[in-house]
Design an enzyme around this catalytic site. Structure first.
Site, PDB file in Angstrom:
ATOM      1  N   SER A   1       9.278  31.035  16.640  1.00  0.00           N
ATOM      2  CA  SER A   1       8.338  30.110  17.253  1.00  0.00           C
ATOM      3  C   SER A   1       6.987  30.177  16.535  1.00  0.00           C
ATOM      4  CB  SER A   1       8.217  30.399  18.751  1.00  0.00           C
ATOM      5  OG  SER A   1       7.606  29.324  19.423  1.00  0.00           O
TER       6      SER A   1
ATOM      7  N   ASP B   1      16.309  22.045  21.012  1.00  0.00           N
ATOM      8  CA  ASP B   1      15.031  22.756  21.045  1.00  0.00           C
ATOM      9  C   ASP B   1      13.938  21.804  20.582  1.00  0.00           C
ATOM     10  OD1 ASP B   1      12.836  24.368  20.859  1.00  0.00           O
ATOM     11  OD2 ASP B   1      13.756  25.879  19.566  1.00  0.00           O
TER      12      ASP B   1
ATOM     13  N   HIS C   1      14.864  26.762  23.636  1.00  0.00           N
ATOM     14  CA  HIS C   1      13.958  27.516  22.765  1.00  0.00           C
ATOM     15  C   HIS C   1      13.987  29.007  23.078  1.00  0.00           C
ATOM     16  CE1 HIS C   1      10.681  27.882  19.939  1.00  0.00           C
ATOM     17  NE2 HIS C   1       9.890  28.447  20.828  1.00  0.00           N
TER      18      HIS C   1
END
Length: 285
Positions: A202, A253, A265
């Protein structure tokens, strides 16, 4: 872990984190009651919400009491940056509490502690609001998978030291560049024979990308492989990592498509073995 959110979306975010962790790691439902943060540290006062009846299926395994309590807190936060900062104040200790309850180590410091040189060395950047320096939902499963796949080969694993705030996400993860750069240079200098891996999840993937953009070409040439999970920079190439990159993004995602957080995610633990196999194959281990 998260991009910029509205108050309502932030509520869904933290609920998904709690629900996912409880379901995957087997945390007893009533155990999560012990991880509700002191509300006075976040907001001066709050008001009750009516009981929610529209909890998405992905959150159905989370106890309704704690879920409503967190939603009540978030509903009272001011709009803008202050609201997101307050969400972070809740999420980080919550995730650390969950990790402690099930024995997950959210910090790895092999390079910082000058551990012996290993066959493979990973420098990993966690996602937004995640605890420790390798986080909860991706870093630890990736570490475990690498240990298994490497067998008798040795592994050094180092988390990037950076705030991992919402504001940092909007700066493309540049807050983590000094730390990731320092650990990469340390590994290459002290252990020139190690197979060096850059990895991030991320916002950590943004840290990795920004670091790759700033490193000299000859340094990136010495990196053996690059792995990102839930990468907001997908599908753009990573500077200096051609032919040695694995970008793992789930189809649903939204973060990988420039959007907001979804439950998809939070499930990159499912891809830890695939990522580890890629690293081992590139390392020839």
């Amino acid at each position: 872990m998260f991009s910029t959110l509205t108050i309502h979306q932030a509520a869904i975010v933290f609920g998904a984190v709690v629900s996912f962790t409880a379901l995957v790691h087997g945390l007893p439902a009533d155990a999560s009651n012990g991880y509700i943060s002191d509300r006075s540290a976040v907001v001066a006062e709050s008001h009750s919400l009516n009981p929610r009846i529209d909890i998405p299926p992905a959150l159905a395994g989370f106890p309704s009491g704690p879920l409503n309590e967190f939603l009540r807190l978030i509903s009272t936060l001011p709009e803008g940056a202050a609201a997101l900062d307050a969400v972070g104040l809740i999420l980080t200790p919550l995730q650390q509490g969950l990790a402690d309850a099930v024995g997950i180590d959210t910090t790895r410091d092999d390079l910082a502690q000058n551990a012996a040189c290993a066959d493979v060395t990973v420098v990993f950047a966690r996602g937004t609001t995640e605890p420790g320096n390798v986080g909860l939902v991706t870093g630890p499963p990736f570490y475990d998978a690498l240990k298994e796949q490497l067998g008798s080969k040795s592994l050094a694993f180092q988390g990037v030291e950076y705030p991992a705030t919402f504001a940092g996400f909007n700066k493309n993860g540049t807050d983590g560049v000094p730390s990731m750069t320092g650990f990469i240079n340390q590994a290459l200098t002290d252990c020139p024979d190690t197979k060096l891996v850059m990895s991030g999840y991320s916002q950590g993937a943004l840290v990795l990308r920004s670091t790759a953009n700033s490193l000299p070409a000859d340094t990136m040439a010495k990196v053996n492989s690059v792995v990102t999970f839930g990468d907001p920079g997908n599908p753009d190439a990573i500077t200096g990592a051609e032919g040695k990159t694995l970008i793992i993004c789930h189809e649903n995602d939204a973060v990988c498509k420039g959007g907001f957080i979804t439950v998809d995610h939070l499930t990159y633990a499912d891809n830890a073995t695939t990522a580890a196999q890629f690293v081992v194959q590139k390392a020839g281990a």
